[in-house]
Every structure is written in C-alpha cells, then in structure tokens.
Design an enzyme around this catalytic site. Structure first.
Site, mmCIF file in Angstrom:
data_model
loop_
_atom_site.group_PDB
_atom_site.id
_atom_site.type_symbol
_atom_site.label_atom_id
_atom_site.label_comp_id
_atom_site.label_asym_id
_atom_site.label_seq_id
_atom_site.Cartn_x
_atom_site.Cartn_y
_atom_site.Cartn_z
ATOM 1 N N LYS A 29 -8.702 -1.451 5.540
ATOM 2 C CA LYS A 29 -8.900 -1.889 4.153
ATOM 3 C C LYS A 29 -7.893 -2.968 3.773
ATOM 4 C CE LYS A 29 -9.034 2.471 2.552
ATOM 5 N NZ LYS A 29 -9.507 3.382 3.601
ATOM 6 N N SER A 61 -7.858 3.624 9.371
ATOM 7 C CA SER A 61 -8.562 3.678 8.090
ATOM 8 C C SER A 61 -7.806 2.877 7.031
ATOM 9 C CB SER A 61 -8.713 5.133 7.645
ATOM 10 O OG SER A 61 -9.225 5.208 6.335
ATOM 11 N N ASP A 103 -15.524 2.580 7.791
ATOM 12 C CA ASP A 103 -14.432 3.487 7.453
ATOM 13 C C ASP A 103 -14.883 4.518 6.428
ATOM 14 O OD1 ASP A 103 -11.649 4.437 7.197
ATOM 15 O OD2 ASP A 103 -11.812 3.548 5.211
ATOM 16 N N HIS A 108 0.845 -1.198 0.000
ATOM 17 C CA HIS A 108 0.000 0.000 0.000
ATOM 18 C C HIS A 108 0.874 1.239 0.000
ATOM 19 C CE1 HIS A 108 -3.305 2.736 0.818
ATOM 20 N NE2 HIS A 108 -2.512 3.332 1.676
ATOM 21 N N ARG A 138 -14.822 12.801 8.858
ATOM 22 C CA ARG A 138 -13.558 13.448 9.233
ATOM 23 C C ARG A 138 -13.225 14.591 8.299
ATOM 24 N NH1 ARG A 138 -9.872 8.833 8.344
ATOM 25 N NH2 ARG A 138 -8.265 10.412 8.482
#
Length: 433
Positions: free
Chosen positions: A187, A183, A161, A82, A168
């Site tokens: 995922k 968050s 999320d 990621h 947010r």
C-alpha cells in the site's frame, strides 16, 4: 505452471521465483485461482517463511494488481509515514503539517478505521467541513501549493492485498511476518512515495505485543522498501499505554492542535519530532537528523506549524477557526470521572482495554457499516509512573449517554496501582535503517 506445484514447492521450503509469485497474485486477483489453494499457500508461507527476495516480489506483485498513484508532478522528495496503529495514535494529524512547515511535501493517503477509534480521515472529519474527496490532480496541486494534503485510499489500490488480507483473517495466518510486511509495504509503494518512515508499535495496545516480533516486522518492511528502491527506515515505539492522553476522534484532534501550539503531551511531541526528523532528513531538507529536529522544534515555537495546519484545513474545506476555538469541534453531552480505588503509583495500563472502552462509547467501528460518534472518548489524567491518591480522577469519560458503568469498569480494570515508585516506559526502543 500449476498452483498445486507451487503450493508443494513452498510447503517443502523452496523459494518461489518472481514469475511464480506474479502468476499466483494475478490468478488470485482475477479469481482464476480458488481461495482454498491460496489458503494452503498462506499456511505454507506461515510455517516456511519467505526469503527477502520473495517478500519483495510478493509486495511488488500486489502493488501491480491495481492502481498506482503517480506523484511525479509534486516537486521535491515525497516522504510517507506509516504507523502499525495503536490506542490514541493521532500522530499524522500533528506530524503532516509540522513536516510541511519546514518545506517537505506530505502527500498522505489515509484510510478509515476499524477498531478502537476512527482512522486518520475519520478524525480529521470531526473538523466541520473537512473532506478528502478530491481527485489526484487536485491532490497534487494542493501539495505543490501548501506542501500538505490528505486523500482517501482509492478503491482499486492493491486489490490482491485486500483479498489476501480477508482470507488470512479466517485461516489463522494473520501473524505471518512476510504476509504482514508485504501487505503494509504494498500500500505504501502503490501510494507513490519516494521514501517511507515506519512507526512500528509494540506492547499491549499494539498489533505486535512482543518487542522481538515488532523488531522482526520492522526489519522485514525496511528491507522490502529498500529492495524496491524506496529509502525506508523504521522506529519501534511503545504502545504499552495510549499515546498522549486523548482517545477518541475529536478529542485526539484537539490534542494534536495543542501539541502544534507547544502545549501537548511530551510523548506525542517526542514521537512526532523523531518521526518528523527522519522525514525531513530523507527529503534532503536537513543535512543531519539533529538539524532536522531543530527545524521542527523551531516550526512549533515560531508558530509556522500551527499556521500550516490552518492552511491545510482550509484548503480541504474545513473550518480553520477550530484551531483557535477548540469548542467548535464536536462535544459530548456528559463527562464522567473515573476514580482511583487506592493511592500509589500507576504501574500498568492495558492499552487494549482503554481502546475497547472508547469503542464501546461509539468512538470506533466494530464493522465497516458502524457509525462513529466523533465527540465521544476518554481523556487519561494518569499514566505509567504517575502518583495517584485514592478517589483522584485517573480518567474522564466523554459520552452521549449517562449509562457508562461498563466503560468506567473497563478503564478501572485497565489500571494497576502499586505502592513502590515506577519509572515511565521507554518511548522509542530502536531505530532500524
């Protein structure tokens, strides 16, 4: 259990329990807890932080709020990568087939992009015929057969999320380390990987502009992953200038292809080899990081990485001939050079402005409904540390309109030129395990 009591508890700096966090996330997902109370809790977390254990509980509660992808039918250790995102970040397009070429299964779930350019899926869809609309069974079969496949995120992945992220954004609580970390990690964990390698960007083109904040985020995510039973590590990499030279969807695909042929930018190659080495090592396909890097370098030099890319493209309906004939990818109608105002050395590139210039051309989405032009973008010719002569091209704009004065000005303004020689920036600042 009352929500007001939990808000008060966190407001006063106390630690929430697993049961309390599950109560909050389940209630919010089911619309049983109003947004104004979740907003109050988010602000309390922003100021009071969360313990490592709370962060892990929050992450897992969000994972359990929706679908979880079962990759158990895929043979071997599945390692996900990621990136926190940046300008010109086409890493996955090159990295996935590269790592797969040395026997590591890459089951990649990616999204579409809001911002400077499209996401990984948008970029891949600039390849004629390529698609990610495959079910999870076919996805697993492709990974078992070819060691690599990419699928779009399911609609019901971490719905808590999605709701919390939107809130947010309008309550000034985006820049909260525990909320960002949980968050991202929710995922990744819901996507089913056994191990996770994180690329946390820092600098002008990154979400986290400051190195210390990037380090804090990386450490938080690594701790969450390890607490939840996923081997997790992170690197912090530079985003004070775009990665590589290409910014734009088809242009970035071309650059990723060139890298796998052994002819890509040094920074993109170095980043892919670094991230890939950790992926190969965590997948137990090498006994050391050094051995893993050697395997990846060999896959590029012997052609197996580029062949794996062709296999990957073909298996998902794409035209693999684009690999050998890059002009088959979408091409813009006009190319406009951006020239230097003076001679000297490039001392700074404001990566965000380069990204904004690309989005202005149509390479990215301002809203979810925006249409992306896959052919447009920018190719940089000069990066930090390079010498430049007055009127020499520092970049080229690829556009489907001749009216790009604003874009040219944005690019010009993003470059700083000085008379003294400048050292190129460090690419990889730190590794966190």
């Amino acid at each position: 259990m009352r929500m007001v009591d939990l808000i008060e508890k966190k407001r006063d700096g106390a630690e929430l329990t697993k049961e309390e966090i599950e109560f909050i996330i389940q209630g919010y997902t089911k619309d049983e807890i109003p947004e104004y109370q979740i907003s109050a809790l988010a602000m309390a977390i922003f100021f009071q932080d969360m313990s490592p254990q709370e962060r892990a509980f929050l992450t897992m509660a969000m994972v359990e709020s929706g679908d979880q992808i079962d990759l158990s039918s895929i043979e071997g250790i599945k390692v996900d990568k990621h990136s926190t995102g940046g300008v010109g970040d086409k890493t996955t397009i090159a990295l996935a087939p590269l790592v797969a070429a040395v026997g590591v299964p890459v089951a990649k779930m990616s999204g579409r992009g809001l911002g400077h350019t499209g996401g990984t899926i948008d970029k891949l869809e600039s390849i004629p015929g390529f698609h990610v609309e495959i079910d999870t069974n076919q996805f697993s079969e492709l990974v078992n057969k070819n060691k690599v496949a990419v699928i779009g995120q399911t609609a019901n992945l971490t719905p808590a999320d999605k709701k919390l992220y939107g809130l947010r954004d309008v309550t000034a609580t985006v820049n909260s380390i525990p909320l960002i970390a949980s968050s991202i990690m929710s995922k990744k964990i819901a996507s089913g990987a056994d191990a996770i390698v994180l690329d946390v960007k820092t600098g002008s083109g990154a979400f986290m502009k400051e190195l210390e904040k990037s380090k804090e985020l990386a450490e938080a995510m690594v701790e969450i992953g390890n607490k939840l039973g996923r081997q997790t590590m992170a690197i912090i990499s530079d985003m004070n200038q775009p990665l590589g030279y290409a910014v734009g969807n088809a242009l970035e695909v071309k650059e990723a292809i060139q890298m796998l042929k052994g002819d890509g930018p040094d920074d993109l190659l170095d980043l892919c080899l670094t991230l890939g080495s950790y992926m190969v090592y965590l997948a137990k396909q090498a006994s050391s990081i050094e051995e893993a890097r050697e395997k990846l370098q060999e896959a590029i030099s012997n052609g197996s990485a580029i062949e794996k890319l062709k296999t990957f493209i073909s298996a998902q309906g794409g035209d693999p001939s684009v690999v050998d004939t890059l002009d088959r990818l979408p091409n813009a109608s006009y190319t406009i050079p951006v020239k230097a105002d003076e001679s000297g050395y490039i001392s700074k590139i404001v990566a965000d402005k380069i990204g904004l210039a690309a989005m202005t051309l149509g390479a990215g989405r301002a809203t979810k409904e925006s249409e992306i032009d896959l052919s447009v973008g920018i190719i940089l010719h000069k990066k930090i540390g390079d010498s430049v002569k007055e009127n020499e091209a520092i970049a080229t704009v690829y556009s489907n309109s001749e009216n790009v004065e604003h874009v040219v000005q944005l690019i010009t303004d993003s470059y700083s030129i000085v008379q003294e020689k400048v050292e190129p920036p460090t690419l990889i600042y730190k590794t966190i395990k």
